[in-house]
Design a protein around this motif. Structure first.
Motif, PDB file in Angstrom:
ATOM      1  N   LEU A 100      52.664   6.883  53.011  1.00 11.05           N
ATOM      2  CA  LEU A 100      53.097   8.107  53.690  1.00 11.05           C
ATOM      3  C   LEU A 100      53.676   9.103  52.694  1.00 11.05           C
ATOM      4  CD1 LEU A 100      54.775   6.798  56.954  1.00 11.05           C
ATOM      5  CD2 LEU A 100      52.507   7.788  56.663  1.00 11.05           C
ATOM      6  N   PHE A 101      54.393   8.619  51.698  1.00 12.53           N
ATOM      7  CA  PHE A 101      54.998   9.505  50.708  1.00 12.53           C
ATOM      8  C   PHE A 101      53.969  10.116  49.760  1.00 12.53           C
ATOM      9  CE2 PHE A 101      58.836   7.020  51.803  1.00 12.53           C
ATOM     10  CZ  PHE A 101      59.617   8.081  52.221  1.00 12.53           C
ATOM     11  N   LYS A 102      52.732   9.628  49.797  1.00 12.19           N
ATOM     12  CA  LYS A 102      51.683  10.193  48.957  1.00 12.19           C
ATOM     13  C   LYS A 102      51.149  11.510  49.503  1.00 12.19           C
ATOM     14  CE  LYS A 102      50.004   6.048  46.723  1.00 12.19           C
ATOM     15  NZ  LYS A 102      48.837   5.237  46.393  1.00 12.19           N
ATOM     16  N   VAL A 103      51.342  11.767  50.812  1.00 16.37           N
ATOM     17  CA  VAL A 103      50.870  13.024  51.399  1.00 16.37           C
ATOM     18  C   VAL A 103      51.828  14.126  50.962  1.00 16.37           C
ATOM     19  CG1 VAL A 103      50.392  14.268  53.539  1.00 16.37           C
ATOM     20  CG2 VAL A 103      49.846  11.836  53.370  1.00 16.37           C
ATOM     21  N   LYS A 104      51.281  15.151  50.309  1.00 12.72           N
ATOM     22  CA  LYS A 104      52.083  16.238  49.751  1.00 12.72           C
ATOM     23  C   LYS A 104      51.593  17.589  50.255  1.00 12.72           C
ATOM     24  CE  LYS A 104      54.254  13.474  46.832  1.00 12.72           C
ATOM     25  NZ  LYS A 104      55.527  12.988  47.144  1.00 12.72           N
ATOM     26  N   ARG A 105      52.499  18.532  50.280  1.00  6.97           N
ATOM     27  CA  ARG A 105      52.163  19.907  50.631  1.00  6.97           C
ATOM     28  C   ARG A 105      51.090  20.427  49.663  1.00  6.97           C
ATOM     29  NH1 ARG A 105      55.403  23.182  53.531  1.00  6.97           N
ATOM     30  NH2 ARG A 105      57.164  21.827  53.095  1.00  6.97           N
ATOM     31  N   LYS A 118      42.549  12.466  54.161  1.00  8.30           N
ATOM     32  CA  LYS A 118      41.679  11.421  54.729  1.00  8.30           C
ATOM     33  C   LYS A 118      41.591  10.210  53.813  1.00  8.30           C
ATOM     34  CE  LYS A 118      38.535  13.606  57.943  1.00  8.30           C
ATOM     35  NZ  LYS A 118      37.146  13.967  58.240  1.00  8.30           N
ATOM     36  N   GLU A 119      41.602  10.435  52.505  1.00  6.76           N
ATOM     37  CA  GLU A 119      41.554   9.310  51.565  1.00  6.76           C
ATOM     38  C   GLU A 119      42.799   8.440  51.680  1.00  6.76           C
ATOM     39  OE1 GLU A 119      40.939  11.001  47.684  1.00  6.76           O
ATOM     40  OE2 GLU A 119      38.872  11.563  48.138  1.00  6.76           O
ATOM     41  N   ILE A 120      43.932   9.039  52.039  1.00  2.93           N
ATOM     42  CA  ILE A 120      45.181   8.290  52.148  1.00  2.93           C
ATOM     43  C   ILE A 120      45.345   7.686  53.542  1.00  2.93           C
ATOM     44  CG2 ILE A 120      47.710   8.484  52.113  1.00  2.93           C
ATOM     45  CD1 ILE A 120      47.320  10.739  50.030  1.00  2.93           C
ATOM     46  N   LEU A 121      45.162   8.501  54.583  1.00  4.22           N
ATOM     47  CA  LEU A 121      45.460   8.068  55.955  1.00  4.22           C
ATOM     48  C   LEU A 121      44.230   7.741  56.789  1.00  4.22           C
ATOM     49  CD1 LEU A 121      48.238  10.666  56.869  1.00  4.22           C
ATOM     50  CD2 LEU A 121      48.529   8.330  56.035  1.00  4.22           C
ATOM     51  N   GLY A 122      43.042   8.117  56.320  1.00  5.42           N
ATOM     52  CA  GLY A 122      41.833   7.907  57.105  1.00  5.42           C
ATOM     53  C   GLY A 122      41.611   9.058  58.074  1.00  5.42           C
ATOM     54  N   SER A 123      40.679   8.900  58.981  1.00  5.57           N
ATOM     55  CA  SER A 123      40.374   9.937  59.968  1.00  5.57           C
ATOM     56  C   SER A 123      41.462   9.966  61.035  1.00  5.57           C
ATOM     57  CB  SER A 123      39.023   9.677  60.627  1.00  5.57           C
ATOM     58  OG  SER A 123      38.003   9.764  59.669  1.00  5.57           O
ATOM     59  N   PRO A 124      41.816  11.159  61.511  1.00  7.73           N
ATOM     60  CA  PRO A 124      42.878  11.249  62.517  1.00  7.73           C
ATOM     61  C   PRO A 124      42.418  10.741  63.877  1.00  7.73           C
ATOM     62  CG  PRO A 124      41.897  13.405  62.149  1.00  7.73           C
ATOM     63  CD  PRO A 124      41.282  12.475  61.140  1.00  7.73           C
ATOM     64  N   ASP A 125      43.377  10.329  64.688  1.00  3.72           N
ATOM     65  CA  ASP A 125      43.082   9.916  66.055  1.00  3.72           C
ATOM     66  C   ASP A 125      42.873  11.133  66.958  1.00  3.72           C
ATOM     67  OD1 ASP A 125      43.322   7.028  65.736  1.00  3.72           O
ATOM     68  OD2 ASP A 125      45.446   7.408  65.396  1.00  3.72           O
ATOM     69  N   PHE A 126      43.594  12.224  66.674  1.00  2.99           N
ATOM     70  CA  PHE A 126      43.489  13.456  67.464  1.00  2.99           C
ATOM     71  C   PHE A 126      43.561  14.661  66.537  1.00  2.99           C
ATOM     72  CE2 PHE A 126      45.589  10.273  70.102  1.00  2.99           C
ATOM     73  CZ  PHE A 126      44.751  10.247  71.199  1.00  2.99           C
ATOM     74  N   ARG A 127      42.915  15.756  66.952  1.00  2.00           N
ATOM     75  CA  ARG A 127      42.965  17.032  66.211  1.00  2.00           C
ATOM     76  C   ARG A 127      43.295  18.144  67.187  1.00  2.00           C
ATOM     77  NH1 ARG A 127      37.418  17.971  63.681  1.00  2.00           N
ATOM     78  NH2 ARG A 127      38.448  19.783  62.841  1.00  2.00           N
ATOM     79  N   ARG A 128      44.117  19.102  66.726  1.00  2.00           N
ATOM     80  CA  ARG A 128      44.464  20.268  67.531  1.00  2.00           C
ATOM     81  C   ARG A 128      44.287  21.517  66.688  1.00  2.00           C
ATOM     82  NH1 ARG A 128      48.355  16.581  67.955  1.00  2.00           N
ATOM     83  NH2 ARG A 128      48.690  15.579  69.946  1.00  2.00           N
ATOM     84  N   ASN A 153      52.598  21.151  56.495  1.00  2.00           N
ATOM     85  CA  ASN A 153      53.696  20.434  57.136  1.00  2.00           C
ATOM     86  C   ASN A 153      53.272  18.992  57.391  1.00  2.00           C
ATOM     87  OD1 ASN A 153      56.311  20.292  58.283  1.00  2.00           O
ATOM     88  ND2 ASN A 153      55.443  20.463  60.337  1.00  2.00           N
ATOM     89  N   PHE A 154      54.257  18.091  57.349  1.00  3.81           N
ATOM     90  CA  PHE A 154      54.009  16.674  57.571  1.00  3.81           C
ATOM     91  C   PHE A 154      55.215  16.110  58.308  1.00  3.81           C
ATOM     92  CE2 PHE A 154      54.631  12.275  56.360  1.00  3.81           C
ATOM     93  CZ  PHE A 154      53.373  11.728  56.525  1.00  3.81           C
ATOM     94  N   ASP A 155      54.963  15.289  59.319  1.00  4.73           N
ATOM     95  CA  ASP A 155      56.065  14.698  60.063  1.00  4.73           C
ATOM     96  C   ASP A 155      55.668  13.301  60.534  1.00  4.73           C
ATOM     97  OD1 ASP A 155      58.535  14.503  61.261  1.00  4.73           O
ATOM     98  OD2 ASP A 155      58.068  15.822  62.935  1.00  4.73           O
ATOM     99  N   SER A 156      56.612  12.379  60.516  1.00  2.00           N
ATOM    100  CA  SER A 156      56.371  11.046  61.058  1.00  2.00           C
ATOM    101  C   SER A 156      57.611  10.630  61.823  1.00  2.00           C
ATOM    102  CB  SER A 156      56.055  10.048  59.943  1.00  2.00           C
ATOM    103  OG  SER A 156      57.163   9.882  59.094  1.00  2.00           O
TER     104      SER A 156
END
Length: 105
Positions: A28-33, A41-51, A84-87
């Protein structure tokens, strides 16, 4: 000799069990602004939902195997780059209960 093998086995098991948690959090800390969609996508894969909203796009992740269930991750993109990134933990929602009336007649 048996004590040495036993201690080594216990140490190895402890190290491997803690790596799963650390790996998930470290990922998670690898995702950067400023990252591109492809990099995310390389870090987290394909999203479950898109808006979409105007020029903004949001990706939502709910089921990442190495993090486990119960966590929601949101990644916001503008012009194809992370802005932006939030968990946070997935909220616990109680299922409604149904009251059944029994007629004893």
């Amino acid at each position: 000799m048996r004590k040495l093998i036993g201690l080594w086995t216990i140490g190895l098991c402890m190290a491997l069990s803690s790596c799963g948690t650390l790996t998930g959090n470290n990922m998670l800390f690898k995702v950067k602004r400023g990252m591109t969609e492809r990099q995310v996508k390389e870090i987290l894969g394909s999203p479950d939902f898109r808006r979409f909203h105007g020029d903004m796009e949001q990706w939502e992740y709910q089921k990442i195997p190495w993090i486990g269930y119960g966590k929601i991750i949101l990644v916001d993109f503008e012009d194809g780059r992370v802005v932006n990134f939030d968990s946070f933990p997935e909220p616990h929602i109680d299922k409604p209960t149904v009251n059944v009336k029994v007629d004893n007649n």
